[in-house]
Write a protein that holds these residues in place. Structure first.
Motif, PDB file in Angstrom:
ATOM      1  N   ASN A   1      27.535  57.484 -24.232  1.00  0.00           N
ATOM      2  CA  ASN A   1      28.619  56.520 -23.977  1.00  0.00           C
ATOM      3  C   ASN A   1      29.098  56.544 -22.521  1.00  0.00           C
ATOM      4  O   ASN A   1      30.231  56.165 -22.226  1.00  0.00           O
ATOM      5  CB  ASN A   1      29.815  56.752 -24.910  1.00  0.00           C
ATOM      6  CG  ASN A   1      29.519  56.352 -26.338  1.00  0.00           C
ATOM      7  OD1 ASN A   1      28.512  55.696 -26.612  1.00  0.00           O
ATOM      8  ND2 ASN A   1      30.383  56.740 -27.259  1.00  0.00           N
ATOM      9  N   LYS A   2      28.222  56.949 -21.612  1.00  0.00           N
ATOM     10  CA  LYS A   2      28.574  56.920 -20.195  1.00  0.00           C
ATOM     11  C   LYS A   2      28.453  55.500 -19.657  1.00  0.00           C
ATOM     12  O   LYS A   2      27.574  54.732 -20.072  1.00  0.00           O
ATOM     13  CB  LYS A   2      27.660  57.852 -19.404  1.00  0.00           C
ATOM     14  CG  LYS A   2      27.911  59.329 -19.648  1.00  0.00           C
ATOM     15  CD  LYS A   2      26.967  60.185 -18.803  1.00  0.00           C
ATOM     16  CE  LYS A   2      27.196  61.665 -19.052  1.00  0.00           C
ATOM     17  NZ  LYS A   2      26.256  62.511 -18.263  1.00  0.00           N
TER      18      LYS A   2
ATOM     19  N   PHE B   1      40.421  43.269 -26.429  1.00  0.00           N
ATOM     20  CA  PHE B   1      39.998  44.049 -25.261  1.00  0.00           C
ATOM     21  C   PHE B   1      41.194  44.404 -24.388  1.00  0.00           C
ATOM     22  O   PHE B   1      42.042  43.568 -24.090  1.00  0.00           O
ATOM     23  CB  PHE B   1      39.001  43.240 -24.427  1.00  0.00           C
ATOM     24  CG  PHE B   1      38.693  43.865 -23.092  1.00  0.00           C
ATOM     25  CD1 PHE B   1      37.712  44.833 -22.987  1.00  0.00           C
ATOM     26  CD2 PHE B   1      39.390  43.493 -21.948  1.00  0.00           C
ATOM     27  CE1 PHE B   1      37.410  45.418 -21.758  1.00  0.00           C
ATOM     28  CE2 PHE B   1      39.101  44.077 -20.720  1.00  0.00           C
ATOM     29  CZ  PHE B   1      38.116  45.044 -20.632  1.00  0.00           C
ATOM     30  N   HIS B   2      41.261  45.640 -23.973  1.00  0.00           N
ATOM     31  CA  HIS B   2      42.227  46.059 -22.957  1.00  0.00           C
ATOM     32  C   HIS B   2      41.714  47.308 -22.260  1.00  0.00           C
ATOM     33  O   HIS B   2      40.844  48.018 -22.766  1.00  0.00           O
ATOM     34  CB  HIS B   2      43.632  46.273 -23.534  1.00  0.00           C
ATOM     35  CG  HIS B   2      43.691  47.186 -24.716  1.00  0.00           C
ATOM     36  ND1 HIS B   2      43.297  46.803 -25.983  1.00  0.00           N
ATOM     37  CD2 HIS B   2      44.099  48.470 -24.823  1.00  0.00           C
ATOM     38  CE1 HIS B   2      43.475  47.808 -26.817  1.00  0.00           C
ATOM     39  NE2 HIS B   2      43.957  48.842 -26.141  1.00  0.00           N
TER      40      HIS B   2
ATOM     41  N   TYR C   1      40.318  54.255 -19.674  1.00  0.00           N
ATOM     42  CA  TYR C   1      39.543  53.875 -20.847  1.00  0.00           C
ATOM     43  C   TYR C   1      39.355  52.364 -20.938  1.00  0.00           C
ATOM     44  O   TYR C   1      40.194  51.582 -20.489  1.00  0.00           O
ATOM     45  CB  TYR C   1      40.242  54.343 -22.137  1.00  0.00           C
ATOM     46  CG  TYR C   1      40.195  55.831 -22.358  1.00  0.00           C
ATOM     47  CD1 TYR C   1      39.124  56.429 -23.023  1.00  0.00           C
ATOM     48  CD2 TYR C   1      41.220  56.656 -21.879  1.00  0.00           C
ATOM     49  CE1 TYR C   1      39.076  57.804 -23.222  1.00  0.00           C
ATOM     50  CE2 TYR C   1      41.175  58.031 -22.064  1.00  0.00           C
ATOM     51  CZ  TYR C   1      40.102  58.587 -22.740  1.00  0.00           C
ATOM     52  OH  TYR C   1      40.049  59.950 -22.933  1.00  0.00           O
ATOM     53  N   LEU C   2      38.230  51.982 -21.575  1.00  0.00           N
ATOM     54  CA  LEU C   2      38.036  50.634 -22.105  1.00  0.00           C
ATOM     55  C   LEU C   2      38.268  50.729 -23.610  1.00  0.00           C
ATOM     56  O   LEU C   2      37.711  51.616 -24.263  1.00  0.00           O
ATOM     57  CB  LEU C   2      36.623  50.123 -21.835  1.00  0.00           C
ATOM     58  CG  LEU C   2      36.207  49.894 -20.380  1.00  0.00           C
ATOM     59  CD1 LEU C   2      34.741  49.491 -20.327  1.00  0.00           C
ATOM     60  CD2 LEU C   2      37.079  48.849 -19.712  1.00  0.00           C
ATOM     61  N   ARG C   3      39.056  49.797 -24.165  1.00  0.00           N
ATOM     62  CA  ARG C   3      39.364  49.861 -25.592  1.00  0.00           C
ATOM     63  C   ARG C   3      39.228  48.486 -26.228  1.00  0.00           C
ATOM     64  O   ARG C   3      39.443  47.458 -25.591  1.00  0.00           O
ATOM     65  CB  ARG C   3      40.788  50.378 -25.818  1.00  0.00           C
ATOM     66  CG  ARG C   3      41.010  51.829 -25.388  1.00  0.00           C
ATOM     67  CD  ARG C   3      42.381  52.331 -25.812  1.00  0.00           C
ATOM     68  NE  ARG C   3      42.582  53.739 -25.491  1.00  0.00           N
ATOM     69  CZ  ARG C   3      43.155  54.186 -24.374  1.00  0.00           C
ATOM     70  NH1 ARG C   3      43.557  53.310 -23.460  1.00  0.00           N
ATOM     71  NH2 ARG C   3      43.309  55.475 -24.162  1.00  0.00           N
TER      72      ARG C   3
ATOM     73  N   GLU D   1      36.203  52.836 -28.075  1.00  0.00           N
ATOM     74  CA  GLU D   1      36.931  53.372 -26.925  1.00  0.00           C
ATOM     75  C   GLU D   1      35.955  54.159 -26.065  1.00  0.00           C
ATOM     76  O   GLU D   1      35.213  55.004 -26.568  1.00  0.00           O
ATOM     77  CB  GLU D   1      38.071  54.278 -27.389  1.00  0.00           C
ATOM     78  CG  GLU D   1      38.857  54.918 -26.259  1.00  0.00           C
ATOM     79  CD  GLU D   1      39.960  55.842 -26.773  1.00  0.00           C
ATOM     80  OE1 GLU D   1      41.059  55.340 -27.042  1.00  0.00           O
ATOM     81  OE2 GLU D   1      39.687  57.065 -26.916  1.00  0.00           O
ATOM     82  N   TYR D   2      35.946  53.858 -24.763  1.00  0.00           N
ATOM     83  CA  TYR D   2      35.039  54.544 -23.846  1.00  0.00           C
ATOM     84  C   TYR D   2      35.810  55.023 -22.620  1.00  0.00           C
ATOM     85  O   TYR D   2      36.605  54.263 -22.033  1.00  0.00           O
ATOM     86  CB  TYR D   2      33.904  53.632 -23.384  1.00  0.00           C
ATOM     87  CG  TYR D   2      33.083  53.044 -24.502  1.00  0.00           C
ATOM     88  CD1 TYR D   2      32.371  53.866 -25.383  1.00  0.00           C
ATOM     89  CD2 TYR D   2      33.025  51.668 -24.697  1.00  0.00           C
ATOM     90  CE1 TYR D   2      31.619  53.325 -26.411  1.00  0.00           C
ATOM     91  CE2 TYR D   2      32.272  51.122 -25.722  1.00  0.00           C
ATOM     92  CZ  TYR D   2      31.580  51.954 -26.584  1.00  0.00           C
ATOM     93  OH  TYR D   2      30.834  51.419 -27.609  1.00  0.00           O
ATOM     94  N   TRP D   3      35.517  56.263 -22.220  1.00  0.00           N
ATOM     95  CA  TRP D   3      36.148  56.809 -21.022  1.00  0.00           C
ATOM     96  C   TRP D   3      35.504  56.212 -19.781  1.00  0.00           C
ATOM     97  O   TRP D   3      34.297  55.971 -19.735  1.00  0.00           O
ATOM     98  CB  TRP D   3      35.977  58.330 -21.003  1.00  0.00           C
ATOM     99  CG  TRP D   3      36.574  58.974 -19.788  1.00  0.00           C
ATOM    100  CD1 TRP D   3      37.886  59.220 -19.539  1.00  0.00           C
ATOM    101  CD2 TRP D   3      35.847  59.441 -18.638  1.00  0.00           C
ATOM    102  NE1 TRP D   3      38.041  59.823 -18.315  1.00  0.00           N
ATOM    103  CE2 TRP D   3      36.800  59.971 -17.732  1.00  0.00           C
ATOM    104  CE3 TRP D   3      34.493  59.477 -18.291  1.00  0.00           C
ATOM    105  CZ2 TRP D   3      36.445  60.507 -16.506  1.00  0.00           C
ATOM    106  CZ3 TRP D   3      34.132  60.013 -17.066  1.00  0.00           C
ATOM    107  CH2 TRP D   3      35.105  60.530 -16.186  1.00  0.00           C
TER     108      TRP D   3
END
Length: 276
Positions: free
Chosen positions: A38-39, A175-176, A181-183, A188-190
């Protein structure tokens, strides 16, 4: 085993006062997502040519529905914005000057994309309504023959019989983003700080991040995605019907007076010109 998938977004516009079918690329974002870890890796390129282009963007409501399209003039070197005048035209000498300033753009675009195609090994390249994006890159000398290009807008159109915008789909997935993070609804991704600094609303990098989250929600949480997309379309349709009813009620409450019937004017007799 980790596997890379890439997302491509471009910003471009016509030379202000130039030909309507000639586009200059102002920004490129290539976002690479490493499945498994998830990079997220984000590469951006910004055109610094001293050329004014027409920037067209949509203003939307809370449903992601376009309320109006805005045209502004953007100078790519200074990033300053000006009022757009529809009848403005460049003199031929000024237009040729703009073309000369853009000559180095093709090589810069080619070098940027080829470097990152080699750096990040991926088979699938995801675009959104990307026919012109791919064409502009190919015109700069980039070969995508060994990449599988997937246009998610076309896939969604085939499945739903509706032409979604990226703005609507970002609303569908909620999306926010923040500095870390992207959520979305289910994901959810760092973000590495270097990538996070590039994701600014209105940029190609921001659109690439939205595209990635939409694609992952669509492919990994398909049923939930389709339910929420249907709910949003129902809300948009309901709002349209309410607006139509409101306009009809206003027209009924304020009827326009019918024009008075007037007798048709009598034809004038032709007169001879006065003799000198």
């Amino acid at each position: 085993m980790n596997e890379n998938i890439a997302f491509l977004e471009l910003k471009y516009g016509n030379i202000y006062g130039g030909y309507p079918n000639f586009y200059a690329i102002s920004e490129i974002a290539l976002l690479v997502f490493e499945r498994g870890s998830n990079k997220i890796f984000l590469e951006s390129w910004i055109n610094q040519a001293n050329v004014d282009i027409v920037d067209v963007y949509a203003e939307t409501d809370e449903l992601g529905h376009t309320t109006r399209r805005v045209r502004e003039v953007l100078n790519m070197r200074t990033n300053r914005r000006f009022r757009y005048e529809e009848d403005f035209r460049l003199e031929e000498e000024e237009l040729q000057y703009a073309f000369r300033n853009l000559r180095s753009t093709k090589m810069a675009v080619r070098n940027f994309l080829l470097k990152n195609l080699r750096k990040y090994r991926f088979d699938d390249l995801i675009v959104f309504d990307g026919r012109r994006d791919i064409f502009l890159c190919e015109r700069s000398g980039v070969n995508f023959d060994y990449v599988n290009i997937i246009d998610i807008q076309k896939d969604l159109n085939r499945e739903t019989d509706y032409l979604f915008s990226l703005n609507k789909l970002a609303t569908v997935i909620d999306f926010h983003t923040d500095q870390s993070y992207l959520r979305s609804n289910n994901l959810e991704y760092w973000l590495h700080p270097i990538a996070a600094r590039q994701i600014i609303p209105g940029t190609a990098a921001f659109d690439a991040a939205r595209l990635m989250m939409v694609f992952n929600e669509y492919t990994e949480r398909h049923d939930d995605f389709m339910i929420k997309a249907a709910i949003l379309l129902n809300k948009i349709q309901k709002r349209k019907e309410e607006e139509k009813e409101r306009l009809a009620a206003e027209a009924a409450a304020n009827p326009q007076p019918a024009p008075e019937d007037k007798p048709a004017p009598k034809a004038k007799k032709k007169t001879k010109p006065e003799e000198e």
